[in-house]
Design an enzyme around this catalytic site. Structure first.
Site, short mmCIF file in Angstrom:
data_model
loop_
_atom_site.label_atom_id
_atom_site.label_comp_id
_atom_site.label_asym_id
_atom_site.label_seq_id
_atom_site.Cartn_x
_atom_site.Cartn_y
_atom_site.Cartn_z
CB THR A 7 41.29 56.80 171.57
OG1 THR A 7 41.68 55.45 171.73
CG2 THR A 7 40.61 56.98 170.23
CE LYS A 39 39.52 53.91 174.06
NZ LYS A 39 40.67 54.79 174.18
N GLY A 51 36.48 50.62 164.39
CA GLY A 51 37.06 51.24 165.57
C GLY A 51 36.60 52.67 165.67
CB SER A 130 44.60 62.56 170.57
OG SER A 130 44.68 61.39 171.34
#
Length: 177
Positions: A7, A39, A51, A130
């Protein structure tokens, strides 16, 4: 720190505004399972934002613990962040949780990891996942070379990360304090 391939979450503190944004993509191995996951969330009755990147179940467990720490320390975000990191690292069960979290309030921002890291950014920009490096680079350039608001910077940075990172999509959730 773990290599979280799942994410992009970014926190931006700019011109007195505080924003956290995250994409909605959920991947399982090499398959996109969902496009619109949430998220990020508010905590402490809307006075803090959080988050996560990594395992959803693990992150939700950490969110619950962190929110309890926030309540225990009467909204003191730095203290709650340190206490979560200590518990996460030392607890036999928790130390196996696979996630990273970002937490923010009006004055502080932190990245918290299970290895005991509690990192506060120098420039008000912090990202995980990522696509975190892409989003950070984009946000730093936008802060330096534009007149955009914190919200606009977070949205643009997430869009850039989504265009580069295969684990990040452009279905963005954003919260602002």
């Amino acid at each position: 720190m773990r290599d979280v391939r799942s994410t992009t979450i970014i926190g931006v503190r700019h011109k007195g505004d505080v924003v956290i944004a995250g994409d909605g993509q959920v991947t399982f191995d090499h398959l996109i399972m969902k496009h619109s996951a949430k998220k990020i969330r508010t905590m402490l009755h809307g006075k803090a934002l959080a988050g996560f990147a990594g395992s959803a179940a693990d992150a939700l467990t950490l969110f619950e613990i962190f929110e309890a720490k926030l309540e225990e320390y009467k909204g003191n975000l730095p203290r709650a962040a340190v206490e979560l990191a200590k518990k996460w690292r030392s607890d036999k069960y928790l130390r196996h949780l696979d996630a990273l979290i970002i937490v923010m309030d009006k004055t502080d921002s932190y990245l918290i990891s299970g290895t005991g890291d509690v990192i506060q950014p120098e420039d008000g920009i912090i990202a995980i996942g990522s696509g975190g490096a892409y989003a950070t680079a984009a946000a730093r350039a936008l802060v330096k070379y534009s007149t955009l608001t914190a919200k606009e910077i977070a949205e643009e940075a997430m869009g850039i990360a989504a265009s580069l990172c295969i684990y990040t999509n452009n279905q963005i959730t954003l919260y602002q304090l």
